[in-house]
Design an enzyme around this catalytic site. Structure first.
Site, PDB file in Angstrom:
ATOM      1  CD  GLU A   1      47.066  40.065  27.564  1.00 18.77           C
ATOM      2  OE1 GLU A   1      47.122  39.742  27.144  1.00 18.77           O
ATOM      3  OE2 GLU A   1      46.696  41.421  27.995  1.00 18.77           O
TER       4      GLU A   1
ATOM      5  N   GLY B   1      40.992  39.227  25.591  1.00 22.26           N
ATOM      6  CA  GLY B   1      39.981  38.137  25.719  1.00 22.26           C
ATOM      7  C   GLY B   1      40.487  36.605  25.517  1.00 22.26           C
ATOM      8  CB  SER B   2      39.231  33.576  25.490  1.00 23.10           C
ATOM      9  OG  SER B   2      38.114  34.088  24.789  1.00 23.10           O
ATOM     10  CB  THR B   3      42.957  32.137  23.024  1.00 24.35           C
ATOM     11  OG1 THR B   3      44.439  32.071  23.633  1.00 24.35           O
ATOM     12  CG2 THR B   3      43.957  31.657  21.186  1.00 24.35           C
TER      13      THR B   3
ATOM     14  CB  CYS C   1      46.407  37.084  30.748  1.00 25.12           C
ATOM     15  SG  CYS C   1      46.696  38.632  30.597  1.00 25.12           S
TER      16      CYS C   1
ATOM     17  CD  GLU D   1      43.701  31.552  29.932  1.00 22.94           C
ATOM     18  OE1 GLU D   1      43.421  31.986  29.281  1.00 22.94           O
ATOM     19  OE2 GLU D   1      44.675  32.273  30.477  1.00 22.94           O
TER      20      GLU D   1
ATOM     21  CB  ILE E   1      36.702  35.955  21.767  1.00 21.23           C
ATOM     22  CG1 ILE E   1      35.703  34.457  22.201  1.00 21.23           C
ATOM     23  CG2 ILE E   1      35.668  37.028  21.224  1.00 21.23           C
ATOM     24  CD1 ILE E   1      34.408  34.743  21.851  1.00 21.23           C
ATOM     25  N   GLY E   2      39.352  35.388  20.138  1.00 19.24           N
ATOM     26  CA  GLY E   2      40.536  36.124  19.231  1.00 19.24           C
ATOM     27  C   GLY E   2      41.081  35.917  18.305  1.00 19.24           C
TER      28      GLY E   2
ATOM     29  CE  LYS F   1      31.852  43.994  24.859  1.00 20.16           C
ATOM     30  NZ  LYS F   1      31.752  43.895  26.043  1.00 20.16           N
TER      31      LYS F   1
HETATM   32  P1  NAI Z   1      35.466  36.336  26.514  1.00 23.31           P
HETATM   33  O1  NAI Z   1      37.075  36.077  25.174  1.00 23.31           O
HETATM   34  O2  NAI Z   1      35.196  35.944  25.726  1.00 23.31           O
HETATM   35  O3  NAI Z   1      35.638  37.750  26.709  1.00 23.31           O
HETATM   36  C1  NAI Z   1      36.401  39.403  26.775  1.00 23.31           C
HETATM   37  C2  NAI Z   1      35.639  40.298  26.013  1.00 23.31           C
HETATM   38  O4  NAI Z   1      35.114  40.077  24.920  1.00 23.31           O
HETATM   39  C3  NAI Z   1      34.276  40.244  26.911  1.00 23.31           C
HETATM   40  O5  NAI Z   1      34.539  42.549  27.203  1.00 23.31           O
HETATM   41  C4  NAI Z   1      32.872  39.910  26.050  1.00 23.31           C
HETATM   42  O6  NAI Z   1      31.891  40.551  25.814  1.00 23.31           O
HETATM   43  C5  NAI Z   1      34.017  40.346  24.265  1.00 23.31           C
HETATM   44  N1  NAI Z   1      33.234  39.227  23.084  1.00 23.31           N
HETATM   45  C6  NAI Z   1      33.097  37.918  23.466  1.00 23.31           C
HETATM   46  N2  NAI Z   1      32.709  37.482  22.495  1.00 23.31           N
HETATM   47  C7  NAI Z   1      32.969  38.434  21.645  1.00 23.31           C
HETATM   48  C8  NAI Z   1      32.851  38.480  20.308  1.00 23.31           C
HETATM   49  N3  NAI Z   1      32.665  37.783  19.225  1.00 23.31           N
HETATM   50  N4  NAI Z   1      33.701  39.869  19.481  1.00 23.31           N
HETATM   51  C9  NAI Z   1      33.793  40.280  20.310  1.00 23.31           C
HETATM   52  N5  NAI Z   1      34.123  40.945  21.902  1.00 23.31           N
HETATM   53  C10 NAI Z   1      33.319  39.546  22.117  1.00 23.31           C
HETATM   54  O7  NAI Z   1      36.158  36.020  27.671  1.00 23.31           O
HETATM   55  P2  NAI Z   1      34.556  34.685  28.139  1.00 23.31           P
HETATM   56  O8  NAI Z   1      33.852  34.188  27.751  1.00 23.31           O
HETATM   57  O9  NAI Z   1      34.671  36.339  29.330  1.00 23.31           O
HETATM   58  O10 NAI Z   1      36.319  33.948  29.550  1.00 23.31           O
HETATM   59  C11 NAI Z   1      36.718  33.447  29.082  1.00 23.31           C
HETATM   60  C12 NAI Z   1      38.192  32.303  29.531  1.00 23.31           C
HETATM   61  O11 NAI Z   1      38.841  33.451  28.294  1.00 23.31           O
HETATM   62  C13 NAI Z   1      38.137  32.251  31.296  1.00 23.31           C
HETATM   63  O12 NAI Z   1      37.524  31.348  31.820  1.00 23.31           O
HETATM   64  C14 NAI Z   1      40.294  33.067  30.396  1.00 23.31           C
HETATM   65  O13 NAI Z   1      40.168  31.650  30.240  1.00 23.31           O
HETATM   66  C15 NAI Z   1      39.877  33.645  28.632  1.00 23.31           C
HETATM   67  N6  NAI Z   1      40.044  35.218  29.778  1.00 23.31           N
HETATM   68  C16 NAI Z   1      41.045  35.907  28.762  1.00 23.31           C
HETATM   69  C17 NAI Z   1      41.745  36.785  29.311  1.00 23.31           C
HETATM   70  C18 NAI Z   1      43.109  36.939  29.229  1.00 23.31           C
HETATM   71  O14 NAI Z   1      43.501  37.840  30.095  1.00 23.31           O
HETATM   72  N7  NAI Z   1      43.880  36.950  28.394  1.00 23.31           N
HETATM   73  C19 NAI Z   1      40.671  37.765  30.118  1.00 23.31           C
HETATM   74  C20 NAI Z   1      39.854  36.811  29.715  1.00 23.31           C
HETATM   75  C21 NAI Z   1      39.187  36.071  29.959  1.00 23.31           C
END
Ligand code: NAI
Ligand code: MG
Length: 501
Positions: free
Chosen positions: A280, A258-260, A314, A411, A262-263, A206
């Site tokens: 990650e 993605g974000s910590t 990140c 972050e 959600i991780g 996804k």
């Molecule tokens: P996010 O963690 O919500 O999104 C990343 C992915 O996870 C997207 O594909 C999203 O649709 C998916 N996702 C969202 N909720 C989910 C769930 N409950 N279960 C499974 N998958 C889910 O990140 P977001 O809200 O776009 O960004 C927020 C903050 O997160 C950013 O400001 C940044 O600080 C951090 N971030 C860090 C990243 C990294 O590479 N370490 C990448 C993106 C965001």
């Protein structure tokens, strides 16, 4: 006949425009054209080798963050669609992919890499349109590096018995569910899909909801490469679609970037299940400048460390530590260099900093700018012009920052750098490590011995010496503490997709 004539006229004008482009390149590069991409008005899910309408018939918009205009409608996958995708991946695993000689699997991955290389320009333009990153970066980093990951892992496919010590037998896990973010959309897809396929797994991936288009275009390449149906399925949607993948009992492994927050939620959701997991997550990485460093080079490294990809990285070097004796000089040099950075049209080859990926991300960064000022840090922003429409943040530097400030702990994921000074190695190591994260760091010094002693004391998955943000498919990448678990890239990135007998 008439048709042929018009074709050759078209071909001639294409040659002419290429020539014009080449002559202008040396002094004023023209913007890359959106014409390199044939956009559809709407995109369906890629399930079982075919583009398929979503069960509930719902679509969402993906925007160009530089114009705020809609680029296309994209299918929103619900649990029913995710279930179809997982079933398809399972069938492909049982009937085709796990039975295929490893050498043949490798050939498909090589083919994907080659086609991606051939279509690099189209992918670069689309990546910059959908996500806002400067074309120079998508053209020289994102897309070539994505192809390089497919090339690298293709080579492993028929050498898996050498992947673990003692040549112990290995086997694939089965179906991998992969959820990726919006900062490096195609590159993250490659980081996830390439090792999974090389190890013999099938995939349900996804992409992020603001940047789904290059992953869907990659699905076109899977068709072009004749990848057997179901080996990779692409389901689009937001958090609920991601959660449906995580919760699906037919998934053997989850890989998430993605974000910590959600991780952590995903980790909890998998408690008590035999699903393998790699995460990650975020970072707040220290970039450390010692007084004996080549300062002009260090300034380039600082700029690249934080302003690359609008700071949506990140491992961004978002916490700058400068040894006190050179701090004044370094600030002057850094601010001068920052003034030269051009913020604007991602498709313009002169652009250094493109559009912020989405309005929510823009609001988050703007909120942190206010927090920093309120906390008492000193804000410096460059005076460059920014377009009227779209999401933009000027390159920003906070000085007078304390370790306890939120802007130096959390972050921000934008072009915002905090700077602190230090006197001794002990002091900077302690400050650099005093964070919940542990993804990356940079060390700038003329002394090789200092590089080794400092980097061995830093609790960070990657430490760059006299450089920053250098990536290679052969090198493992990943973090400690709240930056995640497991590694991606290199042999280390293959192992989480294998079970050792
Ligand atoms: P996010 O963690 O919500 O999104 C990343 C992915 O996870 C997207 O594909 C999203 O649709 C998916 N996702 C969202 N909720 C989910 C769930 N409950 N279960 C499974 N998958 C889910 O990140 P977001 O809200 O776009 O960004 C927020 C903050 O997160 C950013 O400001 C940044 O600080 C951090 N971030 C860090 C990243 C990294 O590479 N370490 C990448 C993106 C965001
Ligand atoms: Mg978009």
């Amino acid at each position: 006949m008439a048709k042929n004539n018009s074709k050759s006229a078209k071909a001639k004008s294409a040659v002419k425009s290429t020539l014009q482009f080449n002559t202008s390149w040396s002094y004023a590069p023209a913007p890359e054209s959106a014409d390199h991409v044939k956009l559809q008005s709407s995109y369906d899910l890629f399930i079982d080798g075919k583009f398929t309408a979503p069960a509930k018939g719902k679509y969402f918009d993906t925007l160009n963050p530089a114009t705020e205009k809609k680029l296309a409608s994209v299918a929103e996958a619900t649990t029913e669609d995710v279930d179809l995708a997982v079933q398809s991946a399972r069938r492909a695993y049982d009937k085709v992919w796990s039975k295929m000689p490893a050498k043949e699997r490798g050939k498909y991955i090589f083919r994907i890499a080659r086609i991606l290389q051939e279509r690099a320009r189209e992918f670069s333009v689309l990546e910059s349109m959908d996500g806002g990153k400067p074309i120079r970066e998508s053209r020289t980093i994102d897309i070539p590096l994505a192809a390089a990951h497919f090339f690298y892992y293709a080579g492993w496919a028929d050498k898996l018995e050498y992947a673990v010590a003692g040549n112990r037998p290995v086997r694939a896990l089965g179906v991998a569910g992969q959820i990726i973010p919006w900062n490096f959309p195609l590159l993250m897809a490659a980081w996830k899909i390439a090792p999974a396929l090389a190890a013999g797994n099938t995939v349900v991936l996804k992409p992020a909801e603001t940047t789904p288009l290059t992953a869907l275009k990659l699905a076109e390449i899977f068709q072009q490469a004749d990848l057997p149906p179901g080996v990779v399925n692409i389901v689009t949607g937001a958090g609920a679609t991601g959660a449906a993948i995580v919760q699906h009992p037919g998934i053997d492994k989850i890989a998430f970037t993605g974000s910590t927050d959600i991780g952590k939620g995903i980790q909890k959701a998998l408690v008590g299940r035999d699903t393998k997991l790699t995460l990650e997550l975020g970072g707040k990485s220290a970039n450390i400048i010692f007084e004996d460093a080549a300062l002009d080079q260090a300034v380039e490294g600082i700029i690249n460390g934080i302003y690359f990809n609008q700071g949506h990285v990140c491992c961004a070097g978002s916490r700058l530590f400068v040894q006190e004796s050179v701090a004044g000089m370094l600030i002057r040099k850094l601010q001068d260099r920052m003034q030269t950075l051009i913020v604007g049209d991602p498709l313009d080859k002169n652009t250094d900093i493109g559009a912020i990926n989405s309005r929510p991300q823009l609001e988050k960064i703007e909120e942190y700018l206010k927090i920093g000022v309120k906390e008492g840090a000193e804000l410096f922003q460059t005076k460059c012009e920014i377009p009227k429409k779209g999401f933009w943040v000027r390159p920003t530097l906070f000085t007078n920052v304390a370790q306890s400030h939120r802007i130096s702990q959390e972050e921000i994921f934008g072009p915002v750098l905090t700077m602190q000074t230090f006197r001794t190695v002990e002091e900077v190591v302690e400050k650099a490590n005093n964070t919940p994260y542990g993804l990356a760091a940079g060390v700038w010094t003329d002394k090789g011995s200092k590089v080794f002693s400092v980097s061995s004391q830093l609790r960070a998955g990657v430490v760059w010496a006299n450089t920053y943000n250098k990536f290679d498919p052969t090198a493992p990448f990943g973090g400690y503490k709240e930056s995640g678990k497991g590694r991606e890239g290199g042999l280390h990135g293959l192992l989480p997709y294998l079970e050792v007998a």
